[in-house]
Design a protein around this motif. Structure first.
Motif, mmCIF file in Angstrom:
data_model
loop_
_atom_site.group_PDB
_atom_site.id
_atom_site.type_symbol
_atom_site.label_atom_id
_atom_site.label_comp_id
_atom_site.label_asym_id
_atom_site.label_seq_id
_atom_site.Cartn_x
_atom_site.Cartn_y
_atom_site.Cartn_z
ATOM 1 N N ARG A 1 1.824 -54.761 -41.023
ATOM 2 C CA ARG A 1 1.597 -54.285 -39.652
ATOM 3 C C ARG A 1 0.118 -54.041 -39.448
ATOM 4 N N MET A 2 -0.507 -53.517 -40.494
ATOM 5 C CA MET A 2 -1.962 -53.354 -40.474
ATOM 6 C C MET A 2 -2.427 -53.377 -41.932
ATOM 7 N N ASN A 3 -3.596 -53.965 -42.150
ATOM 8 C CA ASN A 3 -4.164 -53.956 -43.499
ATOM 9 C C ASN A 3 -4.639 -52.532 -43.817
ATOM 10 N N PRO A 4 -4.705 -52.165 -45.106
ATOM 11 C CA PRO A 4 -5.051 -50.778 -45.441
ATOM 12 C C PRO A 4 -6.368 -50.276 -44.838
ATOM 13 N N ASN B 1 6.280 -45.339 -40.563
ATOM 14 C CA ASN B 1 5.370 -46.423 -40.907
ATOM 15 C C ASN B 1 4.286 -46.007 -41.898
ATOM 16 N N ASP C 1 6.052 -46.080 -45.125
ATOM 17 C CA ASP C 1 6.388 -47.441 -45.547
ATOM 18 C C ASP C 1 5.244 -48.068 -46.346
ATOM 19 N N TYR C 2 4.008 -47.703 -46.024
ATOM 20 C CA TYR C 2 2.875 -48.200 -46.813
ATOM 21 C C TYR C 2 2.394 -47.169 -47.829
ATOM 22 N N GLU D 1 2.820 -47.431 -34.282
ATOM 23 C CA GLU D 1 3.423 -48.748 -34.561
ATOM 24 C C GLU D 1 2.897 -49.401 -35.827
ATOM 25 N N THR D 2 1.675 -49.061 -36.191
ATOM 26 C CA THR D 2 1.095 -49.698 -37.371
ATOM 27 C C THR D 2 0.947 -48.724 -38.538
ATOM 28 N N THR E 1 -1.226 -46.144 -38.771
ATOM 29 C CA THR E 1 -2.671 -46.131 -39.023
ATOM 30 C C THR E 1 -3.313 -44.827 -38.591
ATOM 31 N N SER F 1 -4.575 -47.489 -43.227
ATOM 32 C CA SER F 1 -3.117 -47.659 -43.170
ATOM 33 C C SER F 1 -2.586 -47.598 -44.601
ATOM 34 N N GLY F 2 -2.277 -46.404 -45.035
ATOM 35 C CA GLY F 2 -1.817 -46.228 -46.409
ATOM 36 C C GLY F 2 -2.981 -46.213 -47.371
#
Lengths: 472, 213
Positions: A274-277, B51, B54-55, B129-130, B132, B184-185
């Motif tokens: 969904r998005m890169n880290p 989300n 999830d990451y 949604e992402t 982030t 994001s994670g």
């Protein structure tokens, strides 16, 4: 790095060796199938994917149509934000500018973010010739650099290597570049990643100069954007005192808002996330945060030639996601090295001959490195019609002539004549059917075609004779 | 310098010549969606939570009153003996923590930062949604290196005001002249046989606290 694509054989020759490499084929098949399945799921999450794809295409087309204006705007925005802009017409000039900038800092080593543009111009080799060591810090690029190998995929340059091969490279080669691999290193991806972390951290902490590319440049604001996963990019973009970014002129987008399209389509198309880290965005220099000196080198190196081709220019929309590689049946079997360029796969087959011209054997062969199945076009997040460009480039290669193309032209001319003369065609068909027992399995002069294919047997009767007998 | 000026003019001239006969390309149509999520703050918060997790970010929810004890607990659980403190971080957030607090007014050198175990920050906003978090180096976030070099990052998101549903909703709320980091994670790589491994060069652990009024 000692590897180079220069003097590579044409695609058919290089691919022939690659398809017989069992390890390579297994590594590639595993990797491409894994990512293409994941990508399909990530894309299916967005109901408006087709609209995002169309918007991405239109933004890029608009940018390219008015690229002069956007580049001038970008230049003033970057300059106003404290950066310095340089223009490089070709690889040689870009390398000279970067080497000069590094030397001016008094440093003899630099840390690098993975970048296609610097691969394309052979920056590492050029810096080495000037006595400057360039350390690749992306894990896959590190594997390639330590192994004195060449990248074989846009996103995952070491995709052709499996974990056992990577462990061997780390054990044998890390020591000569810095901190050696830990004793008793296993081939588990977690341990290998940890070894890379330890090896590179000492380089990040002492680095005074970082070199990067960029995924996007925003003309309106002068903002540069780098998408990554590992944090090596963030290290190179924030810890050094000087940052030099080498970016192709086509990476421009007009407005800040345009990024909202690519922030949705690029990660899902490339890593199927969904998005890169990590995504880093910087505008010039910031007080006490990151490099105090920022240089942007705008690179042409064949891009304006591609722009001048009305069919081929759509290749400049490419955002380097590599989705086309992962679905391509030819890439999956032939591997990335066979394309003889830092841009392998379907996009490489149209980009490299446009950036480099079609004079060399390898570049003239690339438009034929495809079955024209169209899977690449279907997954492309900016809707580049790769098959259309391939056919267009084939026409150009055929026009420039050469042995195979002279034969082909003669054959087409003969076929044209005979199809215009029905009596001659009927007589020819009759004669061919009567003598079919005598036909050689591999007619002389057609070896390139029959080497991997069976020649179909002629029927005992021509279709016209059959029609006359059964339907009239 | 004169060659470079020559190249600038040459490249721009080549571009103009290349597209001189090209059909006009209008501004892009933006008929894609502004959001893929129902406009309901609770659902958006749940989606963000899901989300992020999830990451492999570790997600917590806390009230303002519970936050100091939670932060202290998270630092202690990871054995963090020192913590980097960005300018403008609310003092209450670290009030219960035992870890040695390292402010960045030196500023901390890369080597000093490497010796710090953790960092606690706020954020500019979070995108559901992402999954982030976006940092813009504003108060309570510090410069970019602070959230990069230490191995543990604890990030506090004020809900619902710092949460948006989608990327298109995030863009107008961000200032492109600031240095921005989208996270994001935790740090991850897929370079070895496309197996995802967390923790390469950035923080190997990302703990996100969704702070509820």
């Amino acid at each position: 790095m000692s590897g180079t694509y220069l003097g590579m054989p044409s695609f058919p020759k290089a691919a022939k060796d690659a398809v017989h490499n069992v390890t390579l084929r297994a590594n590639l098949r595993h990797a491409t199938h894994t990512i293409r399945d994941k990508r399909a799921k990530a894309v299916a999450e967005l109901d408006d994917w087709a609209l995002l794809r169309e918007a991405g295409k239109q933004i890029k087309d608009h940018t390219l149509r008015h690229l002069d204006r956007h580049l001038e705007q970008l230049e003033s925005a970057v300059t106003a934000a404290g950066g310095t802009v340089h223009w490089a017409a070709d690889a040689e000039e870009a390398n000279r500018i970067v080497a000069g900038l590094v030397k001016a800092t008094g440093e003899s080593e630099v840390v690098k973010v993975k970048s296609m543009a610097t691969q394309e111009i052979g920056l590492n080799e050029a810096l080495e010739a000037e006595g400057i060591s360039a350390y690749e810090t992306d894990l896959a690029e590190l594997i390639v650099q330590l192994g004195e190998d060449l990248p074989s995929h846009i996103l995952v340059p070491a995709i052709h290597r499996n974990r056992g091969e990577i462990r061997d490279i780390f054990e044998q080669r890390m020591e000569s570049w810095g901190r050696p691999a830990p004793d008793g290193l296993s081939d588990s991806p977690a341990e290998l990643a940890e070894a890379a972390r330890l090896h590179l951290r000492e380089k990040f902490l002492r680095a005074k100069v970082g070199i990067s590319g960029a995924n996007f440049m925003v003309a309106e604001t002068g903002t540069l954007v780098v998408f990554e996963s590992e944090g090596n990019g963030r290290m190179c973009l924030t810890l050094p005192e000087t940052l030099i970014s080498v970016v192709g002129i086509e990476k421009t987008v007009p407005t800040w808002r345009d990024l909202e399209v690519f922030l949705q389509t690029l990660p899902r198309s490339s890593t199927a996330e969904r998005m890169n880290p990590y995504t880093s965005m910087w505008t010039g220099t910031a007080d006490a945060d990151g490099p105090r000196t920022f240089h942007l080198v705008l690179l042409d190196n064949g891009r304006t030639d591609a722009l001048a081709d009305e069919v081929g220019r759509q290749a400049l929309r490419c955002i380097r996601c590599s989705a086309c590689l992962n679905v391509c049946p030819v890439y999956e079997r032939a591997g990335g090295h066979a394309y003889g360029s830092v841009y392998p796969g379907p996009i490489g087959a149209i980009l490299s001959p446009q950036l480099r011209g079609i004079q060399s054997e390898i570049d003239a062969s690339l438009p034929y490195a495809s079955s024209l199945c169209g899977a690449c076009y279907e997954v492309c997040p900016v809707a580049i019609d790769i098959p259309e460009v391939l056919v267009h480039l084939r026409e150009k290669v055929a026009d420039q002539g050469g042995k195979g193309h002279r034969l082909e032209k003669a054959a087409i001319k003969a076929a044209g004549w005979i199809l215009d003369h029905p009596a001659a065609l009927a007589a020819g068909e009759k004669a061919a059917s009567k003598t079919r027992g005598l036909h050689p399995r591999k007619p002389p002069g057609a070896g390139a075609w029959t080497a991997d294919r069976e020649l179909p047997e002629l029927p005992a009767q021509s279709f016209r004779d059959w029609w006359k007998k059964n339907r009239t | 310098m004169s060659t470079e000026t020559g190249s600038r003019d040459r490249i721009l001239a080549r571009i103009r010549a290349a597209v001189a006969d090209a059909p006009d390309a209008p501004e892009a149509a933006r008929d894609y969606l502004d959001s893929h999520t129902p406009d309901d703050p609770a659902a958006i918060l749940d989606l963000l939570h899901e989300n992020l997790a999830d990451y492999r970010a570790i997600v917590h929810r806390a009230s303002e009153a519970e936050l100091p004890a939670l932060v202290a607990q998270l630092l202690a659980d990871r054995g963090a003996r020192s913590v980097a403190v960005p300018d403008g971080l609310p003092a209450a957030w670290l009030a219960a923590a035992d870890a040695d607090q390292r402010t960045d007014d030196g500023p901390l050198s890369p080597y000093e930062l490497d010796a710090v175990d953790a960092v606690v920050t706020g954020c500019a906003l979070a995108i559901a949604e992402t999954g982030t978090i976006v940092l813009d180096a504003g108060p309570g976030q510090g410069r970019r290196a602070l959230t990069l070099v230490p191995d543990l990052h604890i990030c506090v998101v004020r809900t619902p005001d710092q949460v948006v549903a989608s990327v298109p909703q995030a863009m107008p709320r961000l200032d492109p002249t600031r240095p921005l980091t989208w996270i994001s994670g935790p740090s991850a790589t897929s370079d070895i046989e496309l197996d995802r491994v967390e923790g390469v060069h950035g923080p190997r652990t990302l703990e996100v606290v969704l702070l509820q009024d």
